[in-house]
Write a protein that holds these residues in place. Sequence first.
Motif, short mmCIF file in Angstrom:
data_model
loop_
_atom_site.label_atom_id
_atom_site.label_comp_id
_atom_site.label_asym_id
_atom_site.label_seq_id
_atom_site.Cartn_x
_atom_site.Cartn_y
_atom_site.Cartn_z
N ILE A 66 35.06 117.26 -43.42
CA ILE A 66 34.63 118.36 -44.30
C ILE A 66 35.05 119.75 -43.83
O ILE A 66 34.77 120.73 -44.52
N ASP A 106 39.43 115.82 -45.72
CA ASP A 106 39.21 115.68 -47.17
C ASP A 106 39.26 117.04 -47.85
O ASP A 106 39.88 117.20 -48.91
N THR A 128 31.99 112.83 -47.63
CA THR A 128 32.41 114.12 -48.17
C THR A 128 31.82 114.32 -49.56
O THR A 128 31.34 115.41 -49.90
#
Lengths: 352, 128
Positions: free
Chosen positions: A77, A85, A104
């Motif tokens: 994250i 991501d 995420t």
Amino acid sequence: MGQFAAGFKKWMVIAAGLAMLLVVLLVSQFLIFEKDEGYQATAFAMGSYVQQTLYGTDAEEVSSDAAHAVTELEQLISWRVDGSDIAALNQAAGEEAVQLDVRTMDVLSRALSVAQATNGAYDPTVLPVSSLWNFDTDEPMLPDQVDLLDSLENVGYGFLTMNEAAQTASLAHQGNGVDLGGIGKGAACDAAVEVYRASDVDAAIVAVGGSIGLYGSKPDGSDWLVAVRDPNGTQNDSLGVLALQDGFVSTSGSYEKTFTVDGQTYHHLLDPNTGYPAQSDLVSVTVVCENGALSDALATACFVLGLEDSLPVLRAFDAEALFIDQENRITIAGDLSFELRSSSYTVSRQEL
Amino acid sequence: MSGRFPLFRKRDLLVFLVAFLLAAAGFWRWIPSDDALIAVVEQNGEVVKRVDLERVTEPETLTLEGDVTVTVLFEPGQVSITNSDCPDQVCVRTGVLTRSGQSAVCLPARVAVRIEGENASGADGMTG
């Protein structure tokens, strides 16, 4: 009464006294040994100092797993981590939806829910502005006003679309970007507590920066005591203590990361609607709720909103909060058990 | 002598007192002393040094090299970060640590100095 009998009785009394003393000593030593101090572990992750104390079986192994889970989450994250991501989502802004890890998705959807409930007082799409201020680095700076206003056009949670079924997310335009800095530490506490839940430890507390996750009950059954930092003191000064059974605690304070230019001090709690540090009469907000990510995002949102406008939001998320304003007034919204330990502050309560 | 034998004579009382004191001394030895001050210095989450501050007689410094260099000063009964190349100086401003549970953290250097034991405020953790 013969001399022998009296002497015998006397020594009997002394022996009995010593025996009793011995029992008292043994019992107290037993109690001292029984006091479980817990296993402590520390690490650096999420740009923070991570501290864990665990009670019960396999504490060492579990703490290492929890630290690992926090680092893994950071790799997913953090927009600064290549290939994360969120980096991928930002990269594909204006182009396509991106497949995301379930972890995420969870953090992002909670971020979005707080953004929607607060009209963007907390907004995960603040990256175009937050990256100009650079508060998450060692060298924050005052952005050029024109740049800032231009970038502000690209901030808005409406640009972020999530598809829970497909487990994807997308950003509408090139220039949009997600920064989960305002929710990451709380989310890290969720990740750690999830590891505790799946393990055999009886109880644990994790602190990621100013966010805290509580799991289980301490060996002696007493409440967890979470000290609230004194905004006018150093890292080690607290103004009082919250007694909690479980849950998550996060604090957003304007004293955390600051810099000064031309006599003006700027703090890191940006108002996504203006692009500048929130102009609030608050110095700190502490939020307690059943989810770490939510507690973190709500603390930021409540700081930006101010006390009055925060109350309906707290109600909506079943959260409670402790507000500290610039006049050293503490307002507790909800039924939190709080013990004031500083004479510099006053406390009042606000029904939720 | 009156022909009566008191349960305790002065001499017996003395014996009893000495036994009691010995027992009490043993008892206190078992209680972890409140004065035990173990300073722990960590870099990147690894413990690099442990110092019993009660045994420090002369000021002693430890310099931790890295992207950000940090200097830790151990003194009798206290420890502090006296120098850091970091921009925010939060760690230096934290000042002197004297009680268990206190800590000074330099995030840019990933260095933490803490005194072992439960939090100074008797709390399990600190938010803020």
